[in-house]
Motif scaffolding. Structure first.
Motif, PDB file in Angstrom:
ATOM      1  N   ILE A   1      -5.633 109.302 -12.400  1.00  0.00           N
ATOM      2  CA  ILE A   1      -4.562 109.621 -11.294  1.00  0.00           C
ATOM      3  C   ILE A   1      -5.177 109.347 -10.102  1.00  0.00           C
ATOM      4  O   ILE A   1      -6.085 110.125  -9.454  1.00  0.00           O
ATOM      5  N   GLY A   2      -4.910 108.686  -9.117  1.00  0.00           N
ATOM      6  CA  GLY A   2      -5.233 108.389  -7.789  1.00  0.00           C
ATOM      7  C   GLY A   2      -4.193 108.715  -6.839  1.00  0.00           C
ATOM      8  O   GLY A   2      -3.345 109.219  -7.385  1.00  0.00           O
ATOM      9  N   TYR A   3      -4.353 108.338  -5.731  1.00  0.00           N
ATOM     10  CA  TYR A   3      -3.458 108.544  -4.840  1.00  0.00           C
ATOM     11  C   TYR A   3      -1.931 108.037  -4.864  1.00  0.00           C
ATOM     12  O   TYR A   3      -0.827 108.615  -4.931  1.00  0.00           O
ATOM     13  N   ASP A   4      -2.142 106.524  -5.347  1.00  0.00           N
ATOM     14  CA  ASP A   4      -0.745 105.701  -5.613  1.00  0.00           C
ATOM     15  C   ASP A   4       0.264 106.898  -6.715  1.00  0.00           C
ATOM     16  O   ASP A   4       1.349 106.924  -6.469  1.00  0.00           O
TER      17      ASP A   4
ATOM     18  N   TRP B   1       0.063 109.877  -7.763  1.00  0.00           N
ATOM     19  CA  TRP B   1       0.190 111.106  -7.402  1.00  0.00           C
ATOM     20  C   TRP B   1       1.289 111.153  -6.236  1.00  0.00           C
ATOM     21  O   TRP B   1       2.368 111.747  -6.459  1.00  0.00           O
ATOM     22  N   ALA B   2       1.221 110.212  -5.385  1.00  0.00           N
ATOM     23  CA  ALA B   2       2.365 110.361  -4.307  1.00  0.00           C
ATOM     24  C   ALA B   2       3.564 109.568  -4.782  1.00  0.00           C
ATOM     25  O   ALA B   2       4.795 109.987  -4.503  1.00  0.00           O
TER      26      ALA B   2
ATOM     27  N   PHE C   1       6.211 112.017  -6.486  1.00  0.00           N
ATOM     28  CA  PHE C   1       7.094 112.603  -5.338  1.00  0.00           C
ATOM     29  C   PHE C   1       8.042 111.522  -4.471  1.00  0.00           C
ATOM     30  O   PHE C   1       8.975 112.130  -3.544  1.00  0.00           O
TER      31      PHE C   1
ATOM     32  N   PHE D   1      -1.233 120.266  -0.956  1.00  0.00           N
ATOM     33  CA  PHE D   1       0.147 119.327  -1.404  1.00  0.00           C
ATOM     34  C   PHE D   1      -0.188 118.308  -0.120  1.00  0.00           C
ATOM     35  O   PHE D   1       0.206 117.115  -0.530  1.00  0.00           O
TER      36      PHE D   1
ATOM     37  N   SER E   1      -3.320 115.990  -0.256  1.00  0.00           N
ATOM     38  CA  SER E   1      -3.124 114.836  -1.222  1.00  0.00           C
ATOM     39  C   SER E   1      -2.029 114.105  -1.327  1.00  0.00           C
ATOM     40  O   SER E   1      -2.081 112.932  -1.950  1.00  0.00           O
ATOM     41  N   ILE E   2      -1.016 114.055  -0.602  1.00  0.00           N
ATOM     42  CA  ILE E   2       0.293 113.181  -0.790  1.00  0.00           C
ATOM     43  C   ILE E   2       0.233 112.250   0.371  1.00  0.00           C
ATOM     44  O   ILE E   2       1.070 111.476   0.255  1.00  0.00           O
ATOM     45  N   SER E   3      -0.288 112.864   1.405  1.00  0.00           N
ATOM     46  CA  SER E   3       0.575 112.142   2.769  1.00  0.00           C
ATOM     47  C   SER E   3      -0.020 110.739   2.936  1.00  0.00           C
ATOM     48  O   SER E   3       0.890 109.871   3.356  1.00  0.00           O
ATOM     49  N   SER E   4      -1.229 110.596   2.533  1.00  0.00           N
ATOM     50  CA  SER E   4      -1.767 108.972   3.035  1.00  0.00           C
ATOM     51  C   SER E   4      -3.154 108.915   2.149  1.00  0.00           C
ATOM     52  O   SER E   4      -3.412 110.058   1.881  1.00  0.00           O
ATOM     53  N   GLU E   5      -3.564 107.715   1.900  1.00  0.00           N
ATOM     54  CA  GLU E   5      -4.778 107.338   1.267  1.00  0.00           C
ATOM     55  C   GLU E   5      -5.935 108.213   2.219  1.00  0.00           C
ATOM     56  O   GLU E   5      -6.761 108.585   1.540  1.00  0.00           O
TER      57      GLU E   5
ATOM     58  N   PHE F   1      -5.845 111.750   1.447  1.00  0.00           N
ATOM     59  CA  PHE F   1      -6.189 111.969   0.128  1.00  0.00           C
ATOM     60  C   PHE F   1      -7.686 112.023   0.082  1.00  0.00           C
ATOM     61  O   PHE F   1      -8.302 112.870  -0.698  1.00  0.00           O
TER      62      PHE F   1
ATOM     63  N   LYS G   1      -9.941 115.087  -1.287  1.00  0.00           N
ATOM     64  CA  LYS G   1     -11.273 114.920  -2.297  1.00  0.00           C
ATOM     65  C   LYS G   1     -12.622 115.667  -1.710  1.00  0.00           C
ATOM     66  O   LYS G   1     -13.262 116.206  -2.485  1.00  0.00           O
TER      67      LYS G   1
END
Lengths: 121, 148
Positions: free
Chosen positions: A49-52, A54-55, A58, B57, B60-64, B67, B71
């Motif tokens: 699971i990377g960013y793509d 996971w995002a 949602f 949240f 981890s979710i807004s942008s690479e 992200f 990490k």
């Protein structure tokens, strides 16, 4: 109609507190369902699971609406729970009031942040 | 009458609130009692750490880019605190959520089933709750700290 406020307010009896008790359970069930749905999407996705990925979980509209509802449910659930804790352990009314206000401010701020994150996705 | 009124009455017992320092350490809780108080404590921990949860949240979710920041907080560190401390905070949240979740399901089950409201089920389900939450925390904690 019988007076039920001020010095005539009924503070004991059937149904007093039932609404919050039930709301705490209903919101708990909703959040448990959300947990299972989210975990299932994480576990059954192929590969690491990377960013793509996971995002991506949602970004689906139904997931956004569900997450939004869960944030509102969480808000109410935590309010009932925290108020129970303050009611049980804090005796002076002044400190209890301050802590209750702090709890509401804390929760509304957190919920607002969470919803903002969710909807700019 | 006067004789009766002046008679010394035996001192009636007083029941005060329990003192956290002098009374609580000597109290021995049954398993269900541990589940109950830990349910409160775990809920309180999650309430206090809620901004951290939403920060996770958010990043981890807004942008690479965010992200990577997410990490880095756990691998390198953040705000002058080393990464393992942030991992410990995450592990505390993992335990709190697992305990609160399993204990909550136990509560819901006891609310809908009359058969579940018994001394035996209360004890066995409490032991299960404590054991399962700790075991799952250890498994996920080992993953978090890179043991497998």
């Amino acid at each position: 109609m019988a007076v039920n406020y001020g010095s005539k307010r009924i503070v004991v009896g059937a149904h007093y507190g039932l609404r919050d008790w039930l709301a705490q359970r209903v919101t708990a069930a909703l959040m448990a369902l959300f947990t299972v749905l989210l975990l299932a999407q994480v576990i059954f996705s192929k590969g690491p699971i990377g960013y793509d990925k996971w995002a991506g979980i949602f970004s689906a509209q139904w997931m956004k609406v569900l997450t939004f509802t869960v944030i509102i449910a969480l808000l109410y659930h935590v309010w009932v729970g925290m108020r129970d804790i303050w009611m049980d352990y804090i005796k002076p009314a002044s400190i209890k009031l301050v802590l209750n206000v702090f709890t509401i401010v804390w929760l509304v701020a957190c919920a607002g942040w969470g919803i903002q994150v969710l909807w700019r996705l | 009458m006067t004789e009766l009124a002046s008679k010394q009455r035996p001192k009636r017992p007083e029941f005060r609130n329990i003192n956290a320092l002098s009374d609580l350490p000597s109290y021995r809780l049954p398993p269900a009692g541990w589940v109950s108080i830990l349910h409160r404590i775990s809920g309180f921990i999650m309430f206090l750490l809620m901004p951290f949860i939403i920060w996770m949240f958010d990043t981890s979710i807004s942008s690479e880019i965010s992200f990577e920041k997410f990490k880095a907080a756990f691998n390198i560190g953040m705000l002058g605190l080393p990464g393992f401390l942030w991992k410990l905070a995450a592990l505390a949240l993992i335990w709190a959520y697992l305990h609160h979740f399993i204990a909550g399901l136990r509560h819901l089950w006891m609310d809908v089933s009359h058969a579940a409201v018994s001394k035996e089920f209360g004890k066995s389900s409490a032991i299960f709750t404590l054991a399962a939450s700790i075991a799952l925390t250890l498994v996920l904690g080992a993953k978090l700290f890179g043991l497998y």
